[in-house]
Design a protein around this motif. Structure first.
Motif, mmCIF file in Angstrom:
data_model
loop_
_atom_site.group_PDB
_atom_site.id
_atom_site.type_symbol
_atom_site.label_atom_id
_atom_site.label_comp_id
_atom_site.label_asym_id
_atom_site.label_seq_id
_atom_site.Cartn_x
_atom_site.Cartn_y
_atom_site.Cartn_z
ATOM 1 N N LEU A 1 0.978 -1.538 0.426
ATOM 2 C CA LEU A 1 0.051 0.290 -0.116
ATOM 3 C C LEU A 1 1.062 1.282 0.180
ATOM 4 C CD1 LEU A 1 -2.833 -1.161 2.727
ATOM 5 C CD2 LEU A 1 -2.700 -1.506 0.140
ATOM 6 N N ASP A 2 0.472 2.236 -0.568
ATOM 7 C CA ASP A 2 1.194 3.516 -0.255
ATOM 8 C C ASP A 2 0.518 4.719 -0.239
ATOM 9 O OD1 ASP A 2 3.156 5.233 -0.898
ATOM 10 O OD2 ASP A 2 2.142 5.557 -3.647
ATOM 11 N N GLY A 3 0.704 5.914 1.209
ATOM 12 C CA GLY A 3 0.223 6.289 1.286
ATOM 13 C C GLY A 3 0.959 8.079 0.912
ATOM 14 N N ILE A 4 0.400 8.944 0.540
ATOM 15 C CA ILE A 4 0.791 10.240 0.440
ATOM 16 C C ILE A 4 0.305 10.735 1.728
ATOM 17 C CG2 ILE A 4 0.680 11.781 -2.005
ATOM 18 C CD1 ILE A 4 0.279 10.092 -4.044
ATOM 19 N N ALA A 5 1.368 11.953 2.278
ATOM 20 C CA ALA A 5 1.377 12.245 2.456
ATOM 21 C C ALA A 5 1.446 14.200 2.231
ATOM 22 C CB ALA A 5 2.176 12.637 3.819
ATOM 23 N N MET A 6 0.685 14.655 2.854
ATOM 24 C CA MET A 6 -0.191 16.173 2.412
ATOM 25 C C MET A 6 1.121 16.910 3.626
ATOM 26 S SD MET A 6 -1.672 15.994 -0.243
ATOM 27 C CE MET A 6 -1.058 18.160 -0.081
ATOM 28 N N LYS B 1 -10.587 17.219 1.531
ATOM 29 C CA LYS B 1 -9.995 16.629 0.206
ATOM 30 C C LYS B 1 -10.044 18.046 -0.696
ATOM 31 C CE LYS B 1 -10.025 12.583 -1.244
ATOM 32 N NZ LYS B 1 -10.907 11.078 -1.407
ATOM 33 N N ALA B 2 -11.700 17.991 -0.689
ATOM 34 C CA ALA B 2 -11.806 19.904 -1.432
ATOM 35 C C ALA B 2 -11.262 20.724 -1.641
ATOM 36 C CB ALA B 2 -13.460 20.131 -0.945
ATOM 37 N N GLN B 3 -10.858 20.602 0.350
ATOM 38 C CA GLN B 3 -10.047 21.406 -0.064
ATOM 39 C C GLN B 3 -8.466 21.869 -0.595
ATOM 40 O OE1 GLN B 3 -9.807 21.949 4.605
ATOM 41 N NE2 GLN B 3 -11.354 24.293 5.068
ATOM 42 N N ILE B 4 -7.480 20.653 -0.544
ATOM 43 C CA ILE B 4 -6.887 20.328 -0.783
ATOM 44 C C ILE B 4 -7.089 20.739 -2.846
ATOM 45 C CG2 ILE B 4 -4.952 18.651 -1.132
ATOM 46 C CD1 ILE B 4 -6.021 17.260 1.911
ATOM 47 N N LYS C 1 -5.795 23.506 -7.720
ATOM 48 C CA LYS C 1 -6.839 23.916 -8.531
ATOM 49 C C LYS C 1 -6.086 25.659 -8.754
ATOM 50 C CE LYS C 1 -10.094 21.137 -8.731
ATOM 51 N NZ LYS C 1 -11.418 19.990 -8.376
ATOM 52 N N GLY C 2 -6.106 26.539 -7.583
ATOM 53 C CA GLY C 2 -5.423 27.660 -7.388
ATOM 54 C C GLY C 2 -6.754 28.560 -7.114
ATOM 55 N N TRP D 1 -3.995 31.084 2.580
ATOM 56 C CA TRP D 1 -3.839 30.153 4.109
ATOM 57 C C TRP D 1 -5.396 30.287 5.047
ATOM 58 C CZ3 TRP D 1 -2.056 25.731 4.039
ATOM 59 C CH2 TRP D 1 -1.081 25.147 4.173
ATOM 60 N N ASN D 2 -5.497 32.253 5.038
ATOM 61 C CA ASN D 2 -6.875 32.402 6.008
ATOM 62 C C ASN D 2 -8.270 31.727 5.550
ATOM 63 O OD1 ASN D 2 -6.880 33.612 3.742
ATOM 64 N ND2 ASN D 2 -6.477 35.960 4.648
ATOM 65 N N GLN D 3 -7.845 31.053 4.193
ATOM 66 C CA GLN D 3 -9.453 30.454 3.690
ATOM 67 C C GLN D 3 -9.577 29.390 4.021
ATOM 68 O OE1 GLN D 3 -8.297 31.985 -0.283
ATOM 69 N NE2 GLN D 3 -9.924 31.359 -0.993
ATOM 70 N N VAL D 4 -8.544 28.448 4.396
ATOM 71 C CA VAL D 4 -8.608 26.866 5.557
ATOM 72 C C VAL D 4 -8.637 27.329 7.098
ATOM 73 C CG1 VAL D 4 -8.370 25.909 3.568
ATOM 74 C CG2 VAL D 4 -6.471 26.685 4.572
#
Lengths: 388, 272
Positions: free
Chosen positions: B106-111, B124-127, B132-133, B138-141
């Motif tokens: 298995l492979d995990g991708i860390a943010m 996930k949607a925020q990422i 997507k730009g 950062w204040n939006q999240v």
């Protein structure tokens, strides 16, 4: 009598035969030596031709597949997309941007350093200074890239404002000082009365000096307020590339300045010119073709450099907003070739593979054209100088 | 060019003949496919050759090409970082090939973000919106007011591909202003030195110099990846034609042996 003659003749002709053999051997050796040298020399030329040939052969399929339009007019670079987009406009722009930036920094610095080395510093100092400057050329580009990525980029992010401010003061202050003196001298030159002229000159000097200082301070404080969000940007790369181009420019232009010779310098002094006048009006024009060659070499160094831009330019294929913003990440042709070559084999998509050769061809053509132009300018300059 | 190819081919044949006199030509195993699985396939191959004396060739031409090779019977094992698509299975059936998938790891991708960044969790949607730009600050999240420096991998990267598949969907493109770094190490370096950066790393590369962010409330770790809770993870496959037998089975089952598990962990993948 007769026999003696014959003997003499045969003796002579015997000697003649030996020397003919010898001469034949010498001629053979000469031909062999010359042809070996010719072979080596033409090998270099052939290598260049072959590079051109193979790059072109692999670049043509791209244009057959995708045409010219997208490559030169779109800035959508998504080679791995389905279908891939190959707009290289932003990448070409990025290459131009760092080349221009590094040229603007390295050419004035390089020529000033060359003048200093050839005409101002005493011989004993120059002997040591020049090799030290040339040492810069021996540093591998990956070391420059590592420095740019690991040290300079974070430094720009934390101390960007102050760095910009200090750079502005150091670069702009001497120029403004010179400009203030020259302008106030020029403005007061027409006044007849020497006493009044001196007073007005002093007055103008103070007024302009205060104005220039205010200007310096104002721009400096604006620059200090700038926060650099990302350190891997066009400015970072331009600065590093200018240092990489510097040794070439200094070394070649210093040679050109040296080649001007004592006669012209002494002639100029004999006519009553000061050292500044001699440098600006005599030596620089006489050496201009060599200096131009140095500049072109420096520009080529910056345009062709790959490792530093791949590591430290940020590699984002967009045209900065606004267009002159050197504080944004950019992407260059060379870095794109290096970065996308890995998996862009013929299997994973033909256009994706061949577009990189199209970029290589573009770089080759640019350097070819600028070499040609510099050659032409050098020839013309020589003609003008020799009075034709 | 052609003679060059012939010479190379001859040289390769000669090299094979000299280096492995024990393995008959028919006995060697050919693996083709994913670049993400590539390192694992290579270390399996090296181990296998050393232990059993069977020559294993590993090519990395992408998961899609792995599938194609298997269907065209030009490889024995297709390594893939995604499951076979329906149309690939149809194409395989038509040619009489029966692809059987085996999950090897298995492979995990860390943010990851800068350790000084207060943001702890992203959806996930925020990422997706960040990449997507659409979210640029950062204040939006819920973070400080600072422009987000988005860092991606180059277009060839397998990690990049799976990130796009899992987060962005097939069609969406990553913003043009995103910076590109050439390796997991370079991404980690940039994120650890840039206060407002975000990037993604293979799980094996995460260390104290960067801060992994929880995705949908789940922090990346071998445990959450193994349990399937962490959203940006995926199985890595090896596909064979029919159920494997003999040395093919031994090679694929390496992932179940202690030595195989050690190799998987060392390469930063997660044992299933």
């Amino acid at each position: 009598m007769m026999s003696e003659d014959v003997l003499k003749e045969s003796g002579r002709s015997g000697a003649f035969i030996v020397s003919a053999q010898k001469r034949k051997m010498q001629k053979l050796a000469k031909t062999a030596g010359e042809s070996i040298l010719l072979l080596i020399a033409s090998f270099v030329a052939i290598v260049v031709l072959f590079i051109f040939y193979f790059v072109t052969v692999d670049a043509i399929p791209y244009f057959q597949l995708q045409g010219f339009r997208e490559f030169f007019t779109s800035s959508n670079w998504y080679p791995a997309g389905d279908p891939g987009e190959f707009g290289a406009l932003a990448i070409i722009y990025g290459s131009g941007m760092v080349t221009l930036g590094s040229t603007l920094l390295s050419v004035p610095m390089g020529i000033a350093a060359a003048i200093c080395l050839s005409d101002i510093l005493p011989f004993s100092v120059r002997q040591y200074a020049k090799p030290v400057i040339e040492m810069l050329a021996a540093i591998p580009s990956v070391a420059f890239g590592f420095f740019a990525l690991v040290i300079f980029a974070p430094l720009l992010q934390t101390q960007g404002g102050p760095i910009l401010m200090w750079a502005w003061w150091i670069l702009a202050a001497p120029f403004l000082l010179l400009a203030v003196i020259v302008i106030s001298d020029l403005l007061s030159a027409k006044i007849e009365d020497p006493k009044r002229r001196q007073q007005i000159s002093m007055f103008l000097l103070v007024v302009f000096g205060v104005g220039a200082l205010a200007f310096l301070y104002w721009v400096g404080s604006v620059l200090q307020g700038i926060e650099i969000i990302t350190g891997t940007n066009a400015l970072n790369v331009s600065i590093i590339l200018s240092f990489m181009a510097l040794p070439t420019i200094v070394s070649v232009s210093e040679d050109a300045l040296q080649a001007v010779g004592r006669e012209l310098r002494e002639g100029s002094y004999a006519l009553g010119a000061t050292r500044a006048e001699t440098i600006v009006k005599t030596i620089l024009p006489a050496a201009s073709s060599g200096i131009l060659a140095a500049v072109i070499l420096g520009v080529m160094r910056a345009l062709g450099e790959t490792m530093v831009v791949w590591m430290a330019s940020g590699n984002s294929s967009h045209i900065p907003e606004p267009w002159f913003n050197y504080l944004e990440a950019i992407r260059t042709l060379t870095a794109t070739i290096a970065g996308d070559m890995g998996e862009a084999d013929q299997v994973t998509g033909s256009a994706r593979y061949h577009v990189l050769f199209a970029m290589g061809l573009l770089l080759l053509v640019i350097s070819f054209i600028s070499n040609l132009v510099s050659e032409r300018i050098v020839v013309r300059q020589r003609k003008i100088l020799s009075g034709q | 060019m052609k003679t060059m190819k012939h010479v190379l081919l001859l040289a390769a044949l000669f090299a094979v003949a000299v280096s492995s006199p024990l393995s008959a030509a028919g006995k060697s195993i050919v693996m083709d496919g994913s670049t993400t699985v590539g390192p694992l396939a290579k270390s399996f191959a090296a181990y296998f050759t050393r232990k059993y004396g069977v020559k294993v060739t590993v090519s990395e031409s992408g998961s899609g090409n792995g599938a194609k090779s298997l269907i065209n019977r030009s490889c024995d094992i297709a390594t893939m970082s995604r499951a076979m698509k329906a149309q690939e299975l149809v194409a395989a059936r038509k040619k009489g090939v029966n692809p059987v998938g085996h999950t090897v790891a298995l492979d995990g991708i860390a943010m990851v973000v800068h350790p000084g960044n207060p943001v702890r969790n992203l959806t996930k949607a925020q990422i997706a919106d960040i990449y997507k730009g659409r979210i640029t600050n950062w204040n939006q999240v819920g973070g400080p007011t600072a422009r987000i420096v988005v860092i991606q991998r180059e277009s060839n990267s397998g990690t990049q591909e799976s990130f796009k598949d899992l987060i962005m969907g097939k069609t969406a493109q990553i913003s043009k202003t995103a910076e590109t770094q050439s390796s997991n190490g370079a991404v980690k370096n940039r994120v650890s030195s840039t206060r407002s950066a975000i990037g993604f790393l293979g799980l094996g590369f995460v260390d104290r110099s960067v801060k992994p962010v929880a995705v949908n409330g789940v922090l990346p770790s071998p445990v959450t990846v193994r349990k399937g809770i962490y959203p940006i993870s995926r199985p890595l496959y090896m596909y064979t034609n029919g159920q494997p037998a003999g040395s093919l089975k031994t090679l694929i089952d390496l992932s179940k042996t202690p030595d195989g598990k050690r190799m998987i962990t060392e390469l930063g993948f997660v044992n299933k």
